[in-house]
Design an enzyme around this catalytic site. Sequence first.
Site, short mmCIF file in Angstrom:
data_model
loop_
_atom_site.label_atom_id
_atom_site.label_comp_id
_atom_site.label_asym_id
_atom_site.label_seq_id
_atom_site.Cartn_x
_atom_site.Cartn_y
_atom_site.Cartn_z
N LYS A 184 1.17 -1.21 -0.01
CA LYS A 184 0.08 -0.12 -0.01
C LYS A 184 0.88 1.27 -0.25
O LYS A 184 1.38 1.62 1.23
CB LYS A 184 -0.96 0.10 1.00
CG LYS A 184 -2.34 0.72 1.16
CD LYS A 184 -2.06 2.18 0.80
CE LYS A 184 -1.62 3.09 1.90
NZ LYS A 184 -1.58 4.29 1.36
N GLU A 187 -0.39 7.48 -1.05
CA GLU A 187 -1.25 8.13 -2.06
C GLU A 187 -0.91 9.30 -2.82
O GLU A 187 -1.51 9.70 -3.58
CB GLU A 187 -2.90 8.17 -1.35
CG GLU A 187 -2.81 9.32 -0.24
CD GLU A 187 -2.38 9.09 0.93
OE1 GLU A 187 -1.63 8.01 1.18
OE2 GLU A 187 -2.71 9.71 2.15
N CYS A 292 13.87 11.14 5.79
CA CYS A 292 13.89 10.82 7.70
C CYS A 292 15.16 10.74 7.82
O CYS A 292 15.29 11.08 9.10
CB CYS A 292 13.33 9.36 7.61
SG CYS A 292 14.36 8.14 7.02
N GLU A 392 9.17 17.65 13.86
CA GLU A 392 9.90 17.14 12.67
C GLU A 392 9.21 18.16 11.77
O GLU A 392 8.31 18.05 11.20
CB GLU A 392 9.64 15.68 12.35
CG GLU A 392 10.35 15.32 10.99
CD GLU A 392 9.96 13.88 10.64
OE1 GLU A 392 8.86 13.23 11.03
OE2 GLU A 392 10.90 13.20 10.19
#
Length: 508
Positions: A184, A187, A292, A392
């Site tokens: 998955k 999107e 990240c 973040e």
Amino acid sequence: MAANPQAVAQAVPAVKLLINGKLVESKTTEWKDVVNPATQEVLARVPFATADEIEAAIAGAAAAYKTWRHTAVGARMRIFLKLQELIRRDMKKIAACLTAEQGKTLADAEGDVFRGLEVVEHACSVGSVQMGEHLEQVAGGVDVYAIRQSLGVCAGITPFNFPAMIPLWMFPMAIVCGNTFVLKPSEQDPMTPMLLAELALEAGVPPGVLNVIHGGKQSVDALCTHPEIRAVSFVGSTHVGTHVYNLASTHGKRAQCMMGAKNHAVVLPDAHKEQSLNALIGAGFGAAGQRCMAISVAVLVGKAAEWLPDLVAKSKTLKVSGGTEPGADLGPLISKSAHARVKSLIEIGVKEGAILELDGRGIQVPGYPDGNFVGPTVFSGVKTSMTVYKEEIFGPVLCVMSVDTLDEAIALVNANPMGNGTGVFTQSGAAARKFQYEIDVGQVGINVPIPVPVPYFSFTGSRGSKLGDLGPYGKQAMQFFTQVKTVTARWFDDATTTGGIHTTISLK
Ligand code: NAD
């Protein structure tokens, strides 16, 4: 969601689902536009798969597992040998798609694909990696061995910021170990993962062994709760990763969740100045800070604090532009909402008293009036209580702090809730050794700004950056996607006498 799904439907292609070896158009009524973040051009629309489609993908994976698990190791590996060749063949095409939907520069997009390709290459040697253990003569005529067997249907949920590398962290190792897979992807940029899935089919991955569904929370929750799914690998934010870990674990699944970050680079005054400043700027602003492993806090120790003006001056030299422009150093942020969020965090930084040395808001990029651009932004005088330190930011914003000693720097890094990546810049082996030994962070760089390990090792993380004990790719991915069975065996030869019945647990 698209304002008028039918109008958009006619204008742009629909991203397909991959179910049971077939690329199918979703029957959903819920669609989202995939938008080029430099131009706002709508490139495609992505479906939010229906419950039936999610079920069909999982059922396809479950059916395929019945035969795939019996496929010879060599046959599995050869499919990935073919896949690595196909990814190399299509590198430019994949990178172009990635830049269009994600925004990073073409050179960086190729890096994204390449770091994933390295995992595919490693999957080609799983025969050596998946070996078990064997010890003979643990008792008279008794041997013990441990076998690593596949789990069944595994799932992967990936973030927007590495739409090639992170899907490739997951499905090659899962599948080559004998599992089937449901991916998955984000999107926000699903087209690049679909190119990779199509290449996997071309390479010979059989129908149902790899499936791809699209969507958001509904599809993620379905994967985390479905009885057929055995393991869930997640990469994304801490908030969602914690939810995924808790939901999947409560439903009896293995889960590994690689999550958010706040990465500090500690610069000692004996460091090589030019190289260190270049490293800070490259890792702070590359990919518009949407890695990240981006450096988001520079901790200047002692006299290194005097380098701040040079850091700011060098940061001004970066070229912000559409990712396809020659010489671009960084492109736009992924979405209008990310753009607004980063700008508002900069505003909050100013209000809370951080010194805005360089302001990337309001940057004008010739040829791209509508892009989600923020230029390199530098704050100094940042305190741990400030929002720009605690959040973040995931944008091209570097917070600079000053401390007097290496001990203070280590204490600062270890007090932050996140523990994804860090770096130390120094010419002292002793200081680097102390840093490496005392720091509580998953990935440590010594004069290396983005220390993402190559796939003979595994990616890791500490504290708030990771849940689950095994990391993606490398040996740990093999361990995550397999379960151990031990066999204790005794073979009698004809001359053996049994020695009678014994009723204790000891092996005799
Ligand atoms: P995200 O958490 O918003 O999304 C990740 C995935 O979760 C996507 O597939 C998304 O569709 C899904 N998702 C989003 N909201 C959900 C919800 N409420 N419930 C269930 N699923 C949901 O992350 P992102 O914005 O795509 O990626 C950026 C984040 O990922 C940053 O925090 C970054 O540090 C992190 N990241 C971590 C690593 C690592 O290895 N530690 C690597 C890359 C990115």
